[in-house]
Design a protein around this motif. Structure first.
Motif, PDB file in Angstrom:
ATOM      1  N   LEU A   9       0.854  -1.174   0.000  1.00 41.14           N
ATOM      2  CA  LEU A   9       0.000   0.000   0.000  1.00 41.14           C
ATOM      3  C   LEU A   9       0.888   1.222   0.000  1.00 41.14           C
ATOM      4  CD1 LEU A   9      -2.121  -1.318   2.904  1.00 41.14           C
ATOM      5  CD2 LEU A   9      -3.134  -0.741   0.745  1.00 41.14           C
ATOM      6  N   THR A  12       0.843   5.685  -0.960  1.00 43.15           N
ATOM      7  CA  THR A  12       0.143   6.859  -1.441  1.00 43.15           C
ATOM      8  C   THR A  12       0.470   7.106  -2.904  1.00 43.15           C
ATOM      9  OG1 THR A  12      -0.123   9.231  -1.187  1.00 43.15           O
ATOM     10  CG2 THR A  12       2.020   8.362  -0.651  1.00 43.15           C
ATOM     11  N   SER A  13      -0.435   7.743  -3.614  1.00 36.70           N
ATOM     12  CA  SER A  13      -0.183   8.078  -5.011  1.00 36.70           C
ATOM     13  C   SER A  13       0.154   9.547  -5.193  1.00 36.70           C
ATOM     14  CB  SER A  13      -1.417   7.733  -5.861  1.00 36.70           C
ATOM     15  OG  SER A  13      -2.537   8.463  -5.398  1.00 36.70           O
ATOM     16  N   ALA A  28       4.350   4.918  -7.227  1.00 33.79           N
ATOM     17  CA  ALA A  28       3.238   3.970  -7.317  1.00 33.79           C
ATOM     18  C   ALA A  28       3.609   2.682  -6.625  1.00 33.79           C
ATOM     19  CB  ALA A  28       2.911   3.694  -8.775  1.00 33.79           C
ATOM     20  N   SER A  59      -2.183   5.447   3.284  1.00 29.77           N
ATOM     21  CA  SER A  59      -2.205   4.041   2.918  1.00 29.77           C
ATOM     22  C   SER A  59      -1.772   3.167   4.106  1.00 29.77           C
ATOM     23  CB  SER A  59      -1.318   3.851   1.686  1.00 29.77           C
ATOM     24  OG  SER A  59      -1.611   2.690   0.991  1.00 29.77           O
ATOM     25  N   TYR A 109      -3.504   3.406  -9.464  1.00 31.32           N
ATOM     26  CA  TYR A 109      -3.330   4.206  -8.255  1.00 31.32           C
ATOM     27  C   TYR A 109      -3.664   5.672  -8.459  1.00 31.32           C
ATOM     28  CZ  TYR A 109      -1.153   0.421  -5.617  1.00 31.32           C
ATOM     29  OH  TYR A 109      -0.928  -0.752  -4.944  1.00 31.32           O
ATOM     30  N   ASP A 110      -3.628   6.137  -9.682  1.00 30.82           N
ATOM     31  CA  ASP A 110      -3.855   7.553  -9.939  1.00 30.82           C
ATOM     32  C   ASP A 110      -4.506   7.700 -11.307  1.00 30.82           C
ATOM     33  OD1 ASP A 110      -3.654  10.309 -10.476  1.00 30.82           O
ATOM     34  OD2 ASP A 110      -1.855  10.491  -9.235  1.00 30.82           O
ATOM     35  N   TYR A 127       6.483   0.449 -10.577  1.00 33.31           N
ATOM     36  CA  TYR A 127       5.779  -0.212  -9.474  1.00 33.31           C
ATOM     37  C   TYR A 127       6.755  -0.944  -8.551  1.00 33.31           C
ATOM     38  CZ  TYR A 127       2.192  -3.576  -7.716  1.00 33.31           C
ATOM     39  OH  TYR A 127       1.361  -4.361  -6.962  1.00 33.31           O
ATOM     40  N   ASP A 139     -11.117   3.932  -4.330  1.00 37.11           N
ATOM     41  CA  ASP A 139      -9.699   3.668  -4.063  1.00 37.11           C
ATOM     42  C   ASP A 139      -9.414   2.195  -4.351  1.00 37.11           C
ATOM     43  OD1 ASP A 139      -7.203   3.066  -2.737  1.00 37.11           O
ATOM     44  OD2 ASP A 139      -7.472   4.904  -1.570  1.00 37.11           O
ATOM     45  N   ALA A 141      -6.482   0.374  -3.751  1.00 36.50           N
ATOM     46  CA  ALA A 141      -5.605  -0.324  -2.819  1.00 36.50           C
ATOM     47  C   ALA A 141      -6.160  -0.388  -1.403  1.00 36.50           C
ATOM     48  CB  ALA A 141      -4.225   0.339  -2.794  1.00 36.50           C
ATOM     49  N   GLY A 161      -8.707   6.903  -7.581  1.00 38.20           N
ATOM     50  CA  GLY A 161      -7.321   6.986  -7.151  1.00 38.20           C
ATOM     51  C   GLY A 161      -7.120   6.609  -5.702  1.00 38.20           C
ATOM     52  N   HIS A 162      -5.860   6.495  -5.340  1.00 39.44           N
ATOM     53  CA  HIS A 162      -5.462   6.033  -4.014  1.00 39.44           C
ATOM     54  C   HIS A 162      -5.076   7.210  -3.142  1.00 39.44           C
ATOM     55  CE1 HIS A 162      -3.974   3.565  -0.881  1.00 39.44           C
ATOM     56  NE2 HIS A 162      -2.695   3.624  -1.196  1.00 39.44           N
TER      57      HIS A 162
END
Length: 515
Positions: A7, A9-10, A17, A229, A337-338, A367, A456, A458, A483-484
């Protein structure tokens, strides 16, 4: 595809990512016991034993961009043996710029587990957080134990990691399942060989206790914190251990610590399906959509067929690695993620379907944090080490995965098989899990803001609902979008609510929703 349950943040889009989901609790003792036995200078151990750590003085030096300083903090390697070996943790800060009265330190964590908080601070938070927040707070980060600059966990060479990321994670027969299990065993063995001494001591509970030492060393009576996250679980764990020292906490893209690993993985499978459907719905309205222009359902069918074709025959990438199903799936996941990455994903899928796998491989490499020279950051290694210590494995053998396939495929026809098999990763871990799923209430803590994004991938929105309900002082802030995570991603409504809380201590209105 490697779904190491990461996990992140984006906020940095694909530059940071992440992968898939983390576990929940961890540590050498149950968090509840740690909290009830805590002392004024840091938890289970006698005050005298931890006092040298709480009394240490950090020596700061300039580092990175102008205005940033770095130092090294010590913490016990084993909190049950505080007089034993210590561990060195990398710390960075950027002092409050003014105007306005300084409010103290604001600790940030981007998630993972395995994401570098120091890197996040220097590349984003220290320069990209809203100016009023940076004006009043010293922006601070510590790489958690085992991560990046803090005595990092190491497992494989670059070439070994390349091979690992290309293993078929949707086995079609017993032989392929055996090869996948062997790759997971080899990964775990590499971690034990290269980092065996630290593996038992990288739990979330221990990282949270490290944060309390840092709080004291920085001279703050209470911790002010923004965790994204996995960082939400780290922050919630801190509040559970030290409720009287938990100040203004923002938990963005929240986890639900009450869920077992299998359910967390299944929920996240569903979350990525929801995110993909959102992408697909948008894609079919674009003239350059490589998945057709009919419907999201048709786009799903086309993507699944494309993955199957890559499983049979990978495409060229312009280098020795070819784009097979596993790396292609990872590339698609990275872009979930975004929503800002959706155009890039359309272009990458179109190129791969035309025989050029390089753009989609680049997404997969971002990633995994693979460098151009073929080396990897320790993100994946730390991620596994923390996850497998925090929660018992979702599955313990290939036969168990086989029995669980229907529920995962129901959650996501496109990603379900891969996510189910990836959930086997902790079955072969050399260090037994020390944590277990449990509710976190943190009774006695100051009001805590929990942020959830409705689509979201994730950290599914229902996890934020779950954590906000569990926390005795939790308030849920909802972002209706893709998005995340939500803070700092373009919503003035979200940013204003969080800024007001951080600067004034005023909570968002009950059931506040932003678009």
């Amino acid at each position: 595809m490697d779904t190491r349950r990461l996990l992140r943040t984006s906020a940095l889009a694909l530059a940071t990512a992440g992968l898939l989901i983390s576990g929940c609790s961890g540590g050498s003792s149950s968090p509840g016991a740690s909290a009830s036995a805590s002392t004024k200078d840091g938890g289970l151990a006698p005050a005298s034993a931890l006092q040298p750590y709480y009394a240490q003085e950090l020596k700061w030096r300039p580092c990175g961009a102008p205005g940033f300083e770095c130092s090294t903090m010590k913490a016990p390697l084993d909190y049950d043996k505080p007089d034993g070996k210590s561990i060195k943790l990398a710390v960075a800060r950027k002092k409050a710029t003014g105007p306005g009265k300084r409010l103290g330190s604001l600790l940030v964590n981007p998630g993972g587990p395995g994401g570098s908080a120091v890197g996040y601070l220097q590349a984003y938070a220290g320069i990209g957080y809203p100016a009023p927040v940076r004006a009043r707070y010293d922006m601070v980060a510590v790489d958690p134990r085992g991560v990046a600059r803090s005595e990092p966990v190491e497992c494989l060479t670059g070439k070994e990691m390349d091979a690992y990321t290309q293993v078929d994670q949707t086995p079609d027969d017993a032989a392929e399942a055996t090869r996948l299990a062997a790759s997971l065993k080899n990964f775990a063995a590499g971690c034990e060989k290269r980092s065996g001494a630290i593996l038992p001591h990288v739990s979330t509970v221990e990282a949270a206790r490290d944060m309390d030492i840092l709080r004291a060393v920085l001279g703050d009576e209470k911790l002010t914190y923004v965790g994204a996250s996995y960082g939400t679980f780290l922050g919630a764990t801190y509040a559970e251990l030290f409720p009287d020292r938990a100040g203004r906490l923002v938990l963005d893209g929240a986890m639900d610590p009450s869920l077992p690993s299998r359910q967390l993985n299944r929920d996240q499978t569903e979350g990525f399906e929801t995110a993909f459907q959102s992408f697909a719905t948008d894609c079919v309205t674009q003239t350059d959509c490589p998945l057709g222009t009919e419907s999201a359902a048709d786009a799903s069918t086309r993507l699944k067929a494309f993955f199957a074709a890559l499983d049979a025959k990978p495409v060229e990438t312009g280098e020795s690695r070819k784009l097979g199903e596993s790396l292609a799936t990872t590339g698609v996941i990275a872009a979930m993620y975004d929503e800002g990455a959706w155009p890039q994903l359309r272009e990458a899928l179109a190129a791969a379907m035309d025989g050029d796998g390089a753009p989609l491989l680049a997404l997969a490499d971002s990633y995994y944090e693979r460098e151009g020279d073929g080396s990897y950051a320790n993100l994946m290694y730390a991620n596994a080490a923390v996850n497998c210590l925090d929660l018992p494995p979702a599955f313990t053998a290939p036969a168990a995965v086989q029995s669980g396939l229907p529920e995962f495929e129901k959650a996501s026809p496109v990603f379900g098989r891969g996510f189910a098999w990836a959930s086997l990763n902790c079955a072969y871990w050399p260090t037994p899990a020390t944590g277990a799923p449990h509710r976190i209430e943190a009774k006695g803590a100051d009001p805590i803001v929990v942020v959830g994004t409705t689509r979201d991938p994730a950290t599914p929105y229902k996890w934020a609902q779950g954590l906000a309900e569990q926390l005795d002082s939790g308030t849920l802030l909802t972002y209706e979008g893709d998005g995340h995570t939500a803070y700092g991603r373009g919503s003035d409504c979200v940013d204003t609510a969080i800024n007001t809380y951080l600067l004034e201590g005023t909570l968002p209105p009950k059931d506040k929703r932003c678009r």
